[in-house]
Design a protein around this motif. Structure first.
Motif, PDB file in Angstrom:
ATOM      1  N   MET A 172       0.763  -1.125   0.191  1.00 56.81           N
ATOM      2  CA  MET A 172      -0.226   0.129  -0.088  1.00 56.81           C
ATOM      3  C   MET A 172       0.882   1.323   0.094  1.00 56.81           C
ATOM      4  O   MET A 172       1.887   1.359   0.615  1.00 56.81           O
ATOM      5  N   LEU A 173       0.527   2.246  -0.661  1.00 55.72           N
ATOM      6  CA  LEU A 173       1.003   3.645  -0.775  1.00 55.72           C
ATOM      7  C   LEU A 173       0.045   4.564  -0.614  1.00 55.72           C
ATOM      8  O   LEU A 173      -0.943   4.725  -1.147  1.00 55.72           O
ATOM      9  N   ALA A 174       0.350   5.658   0.351  1.00 54.90           N
ATOM     10  CA  ALA A 174      -0.567   6.637   0.464  1.00 54.90           C
ATOM     11  C   ALA A 174       0.073   7.910  -0.063  1.00 54.90           C
ATOM     12  O   ALA A 174       1.240   8.329   0.234  1.00 54.90           O
ATOM     13  N   LEU A 175      -0.515   8.811  -0.800  1.00 54.97           N
ATOM     14  CA  LEU A 175      -0.188   9.965  -1.408  1.00 54.97           C
ATOM     15  C   LEU A 175      -0.890  11.148  -0.604  1.00 54.97           C
ATOM     16  O   LEU A 175      -2.277  11.117  -0.497  1.00 54.97           O
ATOM     17  N   LEU A 176      -0.137  11.813  -0.013  1.00 56.97           N
ATOM     18  CA  LEU A 176      -0.635  13.157   0.767  1.00 56.97           C
ATOM     19  C   LEU A 176      -0.254  14.393   0.234  1.00 56.97           C
ATOM     20  O   LEU A 176       0.748  15.104   0.686  1.00 56.97           O
ATOM     21  N   PRO A 177      -1.155  14.761  -0.661  1.00 59.58           N
ATOM     22  CA  PRO A 177      -0.808  16.429  -1.413  1.00 59.58           C
ATOM     23  C   PRO A 177      -1.118  17.411  -0.261  1.00 59.58           C
ATOM     24  O   PRO A 177      -1.893  17.087   0.749  1.00 59.58           O
ATOM     25  N   TYR A 178      -0.190  18.415  -0.131  1.00 62.43           N
ATOM     26  CA  TYR A 178      -0.600  19.496   0.908  1.00 62.43           C
ATOM     27  C   TYR A 178      -1.782  20.416   0.557  1.00 62.43           C
ATOM     28  O   TYR A 178      -2.036  20.592  -0.604  1.00 62.43           O
ATOM     29  N   CYS A 179      -2.268  20.684   1.726  1.00 55.83           N
ATOM     30  CA  CYS A 179      -3.766  21.563   1.657  1.00 55.83           C
ATOM     31  C   CYS A 179      -3.687  22.412   2.446  1.00 55.83           C
ATOM     32  O   CYS A 179      -2.923  22.845   3.359  1.00 55.83           O
ATOM     33  N   GLU A 180      -4.425  23.657   1.916  1.00 59.35           N
ATOM     34  CA  GLU A 180      -4.569  25.208   2.444  1.00 59.35           C
ATOM     35  C   GLU A 180      -5.340  25.048   3.749  1.00 59.35           C
ATOM     36  O   GLU A 180      -5.249  25.879   4.494  1.00 59.35           O
ATOM     37  N   SER A 181      -6.266  24.160   3.800  1.00 61.77           N
ATOM     38  CA  SER A 181      -7.546  24.446   4.857  1.00 61.77           C
ATOM     39  C   SER A 181      -7.814  22.806   5.276  1.00 61.77           C
ATOM     40  O   SER A 181      -8.115  22.186   4.206  1.00 61.77           O
ATOM     41  N   ALA A 182      -8.093  22.739   6.445  1.00 62.47           N
ATOM     42  CA  ALA A 182      -8.598  21.452   7.082  1.00 62.47           C
ATOM     43  C   ALA A 182     -10.209  21.265   6.941  1.00 62.47           C
ATOM     44  O   ALA A 182     -10.691  20.303   6.860  1.00 62.47           O
ATOM     45  N   SER A 183     -10.595  22.322   6.883  1.00 56.07           N
ATOM     46  CA  SER A 183     -12.373  22.538   7.023  1.00 56.07           C
ATOM     47  C   SER A 183     -12.827  22.743   5.883  1.00 56.07           C
ATOM     48  O   SER A 183     -14.132  22.685   5.699  1.00 56.07           O
ATOM     49  N   ARG A 184     -12.305  22.818   4.454  1.00 55.49           N
ATOM     50  CA  ARG A 184     -13.060  22.983   3.372  1.00 55.49           C
ATOM     51  C   ARG A 184     -12.120  22.279   2.267  1.00 55.49           C
ATOM     52  O   ARG A 184     -11.209  21.848   2.376  1.00 55.49           O
ATOM     53  N   GLN A 185     -12.833  22.041   1.061  1.00 56.68           N
ATOM     54  CA  GLN A 185     -12.427  21.050   0.123  1.00 56.68           C
ATOM     55  C   GLN A 185     -11.301  21.779  -0.488  1.00 56.68           C
ATOM     56  O   GLN A 185     -11.298  22.960  -0.637  1.00 56.68           O
ATOM     57  N   ASP A 186     -10.443  21.084  -0.868  1.00 66.11           N
ATOM     58  CA  ASP A 186      -9.260  21.294  -1.622  1.00 66.11           C
ATOM     59  C   ASP A 186      -9.013  20.779  -2.823  1.00 66.11           C
ATOM     60  O   ASP A 186      -8.336  19.640  -3.057  1.00 66.11           O
ATOM     61  N   PRO A 187      -9.848  21.063  -3.871  1.00 69.11           N
ATOM     62  CA  PRO A 187      -9.712  20.501  -5.152  1.00 69.11           C
ATOM     63  C   PRO A 187      -8.344  20.596  -5.882  1.00 69.11           C
ATOM     64  O   PRO A 187      -8.030  19.602  -6.714  1.00 69.11           O
ATOM     65  N   ARG A 188      -7.347  21.597  -5.666  1.00 69.17           N
ATOM     66  CA  ARG A 188      -6.194  21.538  -6.243  1.00 69.17           C
ATOM     67  C   ARG A 188      -5.332  20.590  -5.487  1.00 69.17           C
ATOM     68  O   ARG A 188      -4.613  19.931  -6.250  1.00 69.17           O
TER      69      ARG A 188
END
Length: 240
Positions: A172-188
């Motif tokens: 198993m491999l998990a990919l974790l892209p950086y997000c700007e906010s925890a509380s809203r969707q980050d489509p980028r």
């Protein structure tokens, strides 16, 4: 806990990749898997039913009743997507992860790929886009990015899936892209995660809609910021 196949299910998914995620940081896992199912026009092939199945459903014209934990398949790319529309109940989060991994092993799945989000404050360089973490048994291709080291931790259902995969000696491999906010969707972030996944498993998928959604959200956020700044400025002017 059991898997209930639909009429479209296959007897085996030999050599398939299984992609999944959850409603975690930036909603990356949930948004990414939903996008893959819709963009690839995947077929619903089953449901995972737990003892404490969440008491929520949704409905769509295309897929009819949508249950909390559904499995979809894309035959051309031999790809499975486990769409977790909800988080498993607290008392059975790990049992759910174990069941999914054991089901994958039993049905010939080659590897599991997880998608999740990571707080952008952990970036060491502005150019960084994601981090990754894998089990000892994953020997497939890796992103050209740093792993999750230096005390960074994966938490929540995705962590349970990694733990279960390690115990079951499953890749198993998990990919974790950086997000700007925890509380809203980050489509980028979701677009970045899917793009990296596509490179690793040689999947053809267009993520332009996600980038467009991200740009629209950023424009709306900028408008809101300006409105708030103007509001504060007008309020302050009363005291000149």
């Amino acid at each position: 806990m059991k898997f209930v196949p639909t009429e479209a299910a296959k007897e085996s998914y030999e050599g398939a990749y299984l992609v999944t995620g959850f409603m975690g940081f930036g909603f990356v896992g949930a948004l990414s898997t939903e996008y893959l199912v819709e963009k690839l026009d995947m077929v619903k092939v089953g449901f995972f039913i737990t003892k404490y199945t969440p008491d929520q459903v949704s409905y769509s014209e295309k897929y009819s009743l949508e249950l909390p934990f559904e499995l979809y398949y894309h035959e051309k790319s031999n790809l499975l997507v486990l769409l977790n529309r909800w988080i498993p109940h607290e008392v059975e989060k790990f049992r759910y992860a174990q069941f999914v991994v054991k089901w994958a092993k039993k049905n010939g799945v080659k590897a599991i790929y997880g998608l999740g989000g990571l707080d952008s404050s952990f970036k060491e360089e502005p150019s960084e886009t994601l981090r990754w973490v894998k089990t000892s048994y994953y020997n497939g291709p890796l992103p050209q990015a740093k792993p999750m080291v230096g005390g960074l931790k994966v938490i929540g259902p995705l962590a349970h899936l990694l733990i279960a995969s390690e115990i079951e000696k499953f890749p198993m491999l998990a990919l974790l892209p950086y997000c700007e906010s925890a509380s809203r969707q980050d489509p980028r972030a979701s677009a970045i995660g899917i793009t990296e996944l596509a490179k690793l498993i040689k999947l053809e998928v267009d993520v332009s809609d996600l980038f467009a959604k991200a740009e629209n959200m950023e424009k709306e956020m900028e408008k809101l910021k300006k409105i708030l700044e103007m509001s504060v400025s007008k309020k302050d002017s009363y005291y000149i």
